[in-house]
Design a protein around this motif. Sequence first.
Motif, short mmCIF file in Angstrom:
data_model
loop_
_atom_site.label_atom_id
_atom_site.label_comp_id
_atom_site.label_asym_id
_atom_site.label_seq_id
_atom_site.Cartn_x
_atom_site.Cartn_y
_atom_site.Cartn_z
N SER A 2 4.05 16.90 4.97
CA SER A 2 3.87 15.59 4.37
C SER A 2 3.32 15.71 2.97
O SER A 2 2.83 16.75 2.55
CB SER A 2 2.92 14.74 5.22
OG SER A 2 1.60 15.21 5.06
N ALA A 3 3.37 14.60 2.23
CA ALA A 3 2.87 14.59 0.86
C ALA A 3 1.38 14.85 0.83
O ALA A 3 0.85 15.33 -0.16
CB ALA A 3 3.18 13.25 0.20
N ALA A 4 0.68 14.56 1.90
CA ALA A 4 -0.77 14.74 1.94
C ALA A 4 -1.17 16.08 2.53
O ALA A 4 -2.33 16.33 2.77
CB ALA A 4 -1.40 13.61 2.74
N ASP A 5 -0.21 16.97 2.76
CA ASP A 5 -0.50 18.26 3.35
C ASP A 5 -1.41 19.06 2.43
O ASP A 5 -1.11 19.25 1.27
CB ASP A 5 0.79 19.02 3.58
CG ASP A 5 0.60 20.30 4.38
OD1 ASP A 5 -0.56 20.71 4.58
OD2 ASP A 5 1.60 20.87 4.79
N ARG A 70 9.26 12.39 -1.99
CA ARG A 70 8.17 12.28 -1.02
C ARG A 70 7.09 11.31 -1.50
O ARG A 70 6.57 10.51 -0.72
CB ARG A 70 7.55 13.64 -0.76
CG ARG A 70 8.44 14.54 0.03
CD ARG A 70 7.81 15.88 0.24
NE ARG A 70 8.74 16.75 0.95
CZ ARG A 70 8.53 18.02 1.16
NH1 ARG A 70 7.42 18.59 0.74
NH2 ARG A 70 9.42 18.74 1.81
N LEU A 71 6.75 11.41 -2.77
CA LEU A 71 5.69 10.54 -3.30
C LEU A 71 6.13 9.09 -3.34
O LEU A 71 5.34 8.20 -3.02
CB LEU A 71 5.28 11.02 -4.69
CG LEU A 71 4.55 12.36 -4.70
CD1 LEU A 71 4.49 12.92 -6.12
CD2 LEU A 71 3.16 12.23 -4.10
N VAL A 72 7.38 8.85 -3.68
CA VAL A 72 7.90 7.48 -3.68
C VAL A 72 7.89 6.94 -2.25
O VAL A 72 7.50 5.80 -2.00
CB VAL A 72 9.31 7.42 -4.30
CG1 VAL A 72 9.99 6.10 -4.01
CG2 VAL A 72 9.23 7.66 -5.80
N SER A 73 8.28 7.78 -1.31
CA SER A 73 8.29 7.38 0.09
C SER A 73 6.89 7.04 0.58
O SER A 73 6.68 6.03 1.25
CB SER A 73 8.89 8.50 0.94
OG SER A 73 8.86 8.16 2.30
N VAL A 74 5.93 7.88 0.24
CA VAL A 74 4.55 7.66 0.67
C VAL A 74 3.95 6.43 0.01
O VAL A 74 3.24 5.66 0.65
CB VAL A 74 3.68 8.91 0.33
CG1 VAL A 74 2.20 8.61 0.47
CG2 VAL A 74 4.06 10.05 1.25
#
Length: 87
Positions: A2-5, A70-74
Amino acid sequence: MSAADTSAAPPESLPEALRHVPALLRAELPDQVPLDEVERTVAAAYLELSTGARIVSFLPILTEKVARDRLVSVSGRRSRRTGTAAA
């Protein structure tokens, strides 16, 4: 991943060709995603793409695209540069 990994390599370990990417993406998503999360996302994307890669010429642009997506998705918002939004 995930983006926060937080298990990705630190941003300082990014190749020179990618060191500008976190700042670029942060400028596209102001106030939506913290810089440290952007840095971790770029590092994670690079790590995933580079592991076992035979052709490395396109890693910088692919890393930028994967991290942006990923960042846009998050964030659930649109990127200023591409106008893309989460699906």
